[in-house]
Each structure stands twice: as C-alpha cells, then as structure tokens.
Write an enzyme that holds these catalytic residues in place. Structure first.
Site, PDB file in Angstrom:
ATOM      1  N   TYR A 135       0.821  -1.214   0.000  1.00 29.08           N
ATOM      2  CA  TYR A 135       0.000   0.000   0.000  1.00 29.08           C
ATOM      3  C   TYR A 135       0.855   1.265   0.000  1.00 29.08           C
ATOM      4  O   TYR A 135       0.460   2.280  -0.555  1.00 29.08           O
ATOM      5  CB  TYR A 135      -0.891   0.028   1.248  1.00 29.08           C
ATOM      6  CG  TYR A 135      -2.279  -0.510   1.045  1.00 29.08           C
ATOM      7  CD1 TYR A 135      -2.487  -1.819   0.626  1.00 29.08           C
ATOM      8  CD2 TYR A 135      -3.394   0.291   1.293  1.00 29.08           C
ATOM      9  CE1 TYR A 135      -3.759  -2.316   0.464  1.00 29.08           C
ATOM     10  CE2 TYR A 135      -4.675  -0.207   1.138  1.00 29.08           C
ATOM     11  CZ  TYR A 135      -4.849  -1.503   0.714  1.00 29.08           C
ATOM     12  OH  TYR A 135      -6.129  -1.979   0.557  1.00 29.08           O
ATOM     13  N   LYS A 190       2.386 -15.289   2.871  1.00 28.72           N
ATOM     14  CA  LYS A 190       2.558 -15.974   1.585  1.00 28.72           C
ATOM     15  C   LYS A 190       4.047 -16.289   1.488  1.00 28.72           C
ATOM     16  O   LYS A 190       4.732 -15.927   0.522  1.00 28.72           O
ATOM     17  CB  LYS A 190       2.053 -15.069   0.444  1.00 28.72           C
ATOM     18  CG  LYS A 190       1.961 -15.746  -0.915  1.00 28.72           C
ATOM     19  CD  LYS A 190       0.889 -16.815  -1.035  1.00 28.72           C
ATOM     20  CE  LYS A 190       1.008 -17.541  -2.345  1.00 28.72           C
ATOM     21  NZ  LYS A 190       0.076 -18.707  -2.461  1.00 28.72           N
ATOM     22  N   ASP A 246      -6.743  -6.388   4.093  1.00 33.82           N
ATOM     23  CA  ASP A 246      -7.831  -5.696   3.397  1.00 33.82           C
ATOM     24  C   ASP A 246      -8.802  -6.723   2.840  1.00 33.82           C
ATOM     25  O   ASP A 246     -10.020  -6.630   3.019  1.00 33.82           O
ATOM     26  CB  ASP A 246      -7.241  -4.831   2.270  1.00 33.82           C
ATOM     27  CG  ASP A 246      -8.314  -4.122   1.467  1.00 33.82           C
ATOM     28  OD1 ASP A 246      -9.234  -3.572   2.085  1.00 33.82           O
ATOM     29  OD2 ASP A 246      -8.231  -4.128   0.218  1.00 33.82           O
ATOM     30  N   ASP A 250     -12.745  -8.129   4.590  1.00 34.19           N
ATOM     31  CA  ASP A 250     -14.040  -8.052   3.894  1.00 34.19           C
ATOM     32  C   ASP A 250     -14.693  -9.435   3.844  1.00 34.19           C
ATOM     33  O   ASP A 250     -15.896  -9.574   4.044  1.00 34.19           O
ATOM     34  CB  ASP A 250     -13.872  -7.539   2.460  1.00 34.19           C
ATOM     35  CG  ASP A 250     -14.138  -6.046   2.328  1.00 34.19           C
ATOM     36  OD1 ASP A 250     -13.950  -5.322   3.335  1.00 34.19           O
ATOM     37  OD2 ASP A 250     -14.522  -5.606   1.224  1.00 34.19           O
TER      38      ASP A 250
HETATM   39  C1  IPM Z   1     -10.485  -0.481   3.811  1.00 37.67           C
HETATM   40  C2  IPM Z   1     -10.706   0.124   2.447  1.00 37.67           C
HETATM   41  C3  IPM Z   1      -9.515   1.008   2.126  1.00 37.67           C
HETATM   42  C4  IPM Z   1      -8.296   0.121   2.065  1.00 37.67           C
HETATM   43  C5  IPM Z   1      -9.656   1.868   0.847  1.00 37.67           C
HETATM   44  C6  IPM Z   1     -10.910   2.726   0.904  1.00 37.67           C
HETATM   45  C7  IPM Z   1      -8.454   2.722   0.614  1.00 37.67           C
HETATM   46  O1  IPM Z   1     -10.906  -0.862   1.505  1.00 37.67           O
HETATM   47  O2  IPM Z   1     -10.370   0.291   4.780  1.00 37.67           O
HETATM   48  O3  IPM Z   1     -10.444  -1.698   3.902  1.00 37.67           O
HETATM   49  O4  IPM Z   1      -7.995  -0.462   1.000  1.00 37.67           O
HETATM   50  O5  IPM Z   1      -7.629  -0.007   3.083  1.00 37.67           O
HETATM   51 MG    MG Z   2     -11.073  -2.829   2.309  1.00 38.08          MG
END
Ligand code: IPM
Ligand code: MG
Length: 362
Positions: A135, A190, A246, A250
């Site tokens: 990132y 990984k 990330d 999710d």
């Molecule tokens: C998160 C989001 C962010 C990330 C984006 C909005 C930059 O997906 O907080 O998980 O990738 O970290």
């Molecule tokens: Mg995210």
C-alpha cells in the site's frame, strides 16, 4: 478529551449523525468538532484531506470517521481521490494497528451466506497492519519496461516491503489481544512465494517466543481465504499484512451476514485512534435514510473503550445495540421475515432509548 468527527461521503453523514446522537446522551465530558473529509472535502477545499482536517485529527484524542468515496470521483488524479483521505490519515497519524472484529450476532445468524451452524457464535478478530506493505511501499509508478516478458512495453509496478520493527509491533499487538481472548493467533502470510512474507513469518515467530502462553500458527493467505468459508470458527485472532488484511477482513465481515454491524479501530503507538464502520460509503443508498448506523455506533463504543478510557460507557452502547436487535428492529440490510424494518434515524433513536432506559433503571 476531544473527538474529531469526520463524516465523509455517501451514507457517512447519516450514520455518523446517529453515532454522535448516541455519544451525546452518555453525558460524558468531551468536545466534538466536525470537519469535511474525502469527496466532501474535495468539493469544499479542493483536497480530500485538507490541512485543517488533518490538523484537527492530529490534535484530537480520537477520530470518529464515516466513510469516503463516490464513483463520481473515480476520474480524478489519484492524489485527489476520496480514498487518499483515509490513507493519508493512517499514514500521517501512524495508525498502524487495525482491529476488525467479525462477530456473528445471535439474532443475525441466518443473514450469513454460510450455513447457520458454521457461523453461529463466530467471533474473529482480524488485526491488519495498516501503514506498510504494498500500500505504501516505494518506488511505485508507471514506466517503460527494460526487462521482464515484454521489454519496451509500458508497465506499472508497486513495492511490497516490511521492516522488522513494523512486523514486531503489529505482532505484539496481536499477541496481547489474544491474551485477552482465547490465546490463539494465526499469522497469515505468503511465505511460500514472497520474500516479504517469509520475513514476516520469521519475525512473528520470534516475537511469539515472548508469549509462550499464546498458541501461534501460520497459514498461507490462499488457504486462509478458503478456511474462512470452510470452518471460520477455527480462527480467533488473525494477524496479517496490509493487503491480505484488506481482502480477508471483507471476507470475514461478510460471513457474519451483516457488514452493516461491524465496527473497526485503527490505533497508533499512543493509543490515539480512528474509529470507522467496516463498510464503505454506499453511494447507491446515500441520502435515503435506510443505511444501518449500528457499525458506526459500535465504532463509537470501541472509541470509548480504546482511546477515551470509558469502558462502562462502551458497555452501555453495546448492550443497547443488543437490546434493539432483541426487540426485532432491523435496517434493510439485516431485515428478514418476522422483524421490524426501520430507517437510519429510527435505529439511532432506538439505541438512544435503550441507553436512557437503562440509565433510569440503574
Ligand atoms: C479499507 C478500504 C480502504 C483500504 C480503501 C478505501 C483505501 O478498503 O479500509 O479496507 O484499502 O484499506
Ligand atoms: Mg477494504
């Protein structure tokens, strides 16, 4: 105590308003100051994270954040896109430790896409490193390839990297969090392919020797993605890098069937924190008064516990949320037969009512 309130875009303003309402009935001694962030700040000041907003965030003890982003800004240059606001706050405030709990609420078990028996009682804590990895790694950019499969072709590249101290500090956060739970950490990497994550695994293993009471295991990220949908209850604390975190957070959030319920905290070394719902700005439903404010309300509870040293107030919010769920109140995202569908504001009011009722009783 000062709270910076940054509602942002899309449903951000609606859900943050409900969390502020809840904070206000707690009768605590703190000051709240609001500032624009993301697309809203770009509209007002030409930048998603204006100096004034960043300064307010730096001075505050905690930041209550809504969400940023809208498709209409996708054409802007990257530095001006709403997402840069949250990345900038993480970077400038050093918010390296991201806590993303994935909890399956008893009343919402059926809302999961997995079979109820796989998710009933699920309680995972994903700890995502938030200021390193691909990132933020430099160099990155576009150029003409001088080697690889197509020399002379246009190419893009990013840099995945982690330093020892970055891995050590997030590993300590994970082991300490595990000590307060069931004393198990799964480190996701990984290492079979990436140098960065072989190093990650080695350093986490070393730090783990300082926590003999905590059981550590290692899992490749592809397997972790699979295990999360196969047997999610095998996980307790999961610690991983920025990008894998990330993606997996999710996935884990969706297992609970209710991403609209999940709060998150991002802390720096001084315990200053940014608190935000795990979901995004949902521009498709913005302004309709139907968004679920509970993730943001629960983020406010996390803020009281982690940054403002008010654990009782945090408990009151969390038990009020359980009460409104028990009463059968549901926003559209978690609504099902036999429950009562309510809008954003009514949900916030119900939480406020549950809090005030307990106050009178006690
Ligand atoms: C998160 C989001 C962010 C990330 C984006 C909005 C930059 O997906 O907080 O998980 O990738 O970290
Ligand atoms: Mg995210």
């Amino acid at each position: 105590m000062k709270i910076a309130v940054l509602p942002g875009d899309g449903i951000g303003t609606e859900i943050v308003a409900e969390a502020v309402k809840v904070l206000n009935v707690l009768d605590l001694d703190f000051e709240m100051e609001t500032a624009p962030v993301g697309g809203a700040a770009y509209e007002a000041h030409g930048h998603p994270l204006p100096e004034s907003t960043l300064n307010l965030a730096k001075q505050a003890d905690a930041i209550l954040f809504g969400a940023v982003g809208d498709w209409k800004y996708d054409k802007l240059d990257r530095p001006l896109r709403p997402e840069q606001a949250i990345l900038g706050l993480r970077k400038h405030l050093g918010l390296f430790a991201n806590f993303r709990p994935a909890i399956c609420y008893e009343q919402l078990t059926h809302a999961s896409s997995l079979k109820p028996e796989l998710v009933a009682g699920l309680d995972i804590l994903i700890i995502r490193e938030l200021t390193g990895d691909i990132y933020f790694g430099q160099p990155r950019g576009r150029r003409t390839a001088t080697d690889g499969h197509f020399p002379g072709a246009e190419e893009a590249f990013d840099t995945m990297r982690y330093s020892r101290p970055e891995i050590e500090r997030i590993a300590h956060v994970a082991f300490q969090a595990a000590r307060k739970r069931s004393k198990r950490v799964t480190s996701v990497d990984k290492a079979n392919v990436l140098e960065t994550f072989q190093f990650w695994k080695d350093v986490v293993t070393e730090v783990g020797r300082e926590y003999p009471d905590v059981e550590l295991d290692h899992m490749y990220v592809d397997n972790a993605a699979m295990q999360l949908v196969k047997a999610p209850k095998r996980f307790d604390v999961v610690v991983t890098g920025n990008m894998f975190g990330d993606i997996l957070s999710d996935e884990a959030a969706m297992l609970t069937g209710s991403i609209g319920m999940l709060p998150s905290a991002s802390l720096n070394a001084q315990n200053q924190g940014l608190y935000e719902p795990s979901h995004g700005s949902a521009p498709d439903i913005a302004g309709q008064g139907v968004a679920n404010p509970l993730a943001t309300i629960l983020s406010a509870a996390m803020m009281l516990r982690f940054s403002l040293d008010q654990p009782e107030a945090a408990d009151r919010i969390e038990s009020a949320v359980r009460q409104v769920l028990a009463q059968g109140l549901r926003t559209a995202d978690i609504h099902s037969e036999g429950t009562t569908q309510v809008g954003t504001r009514d949900m916030g009011d119900a939480v406020v009512a549950a809090i005030t009722k307990t106050t009178i009783k006690s």
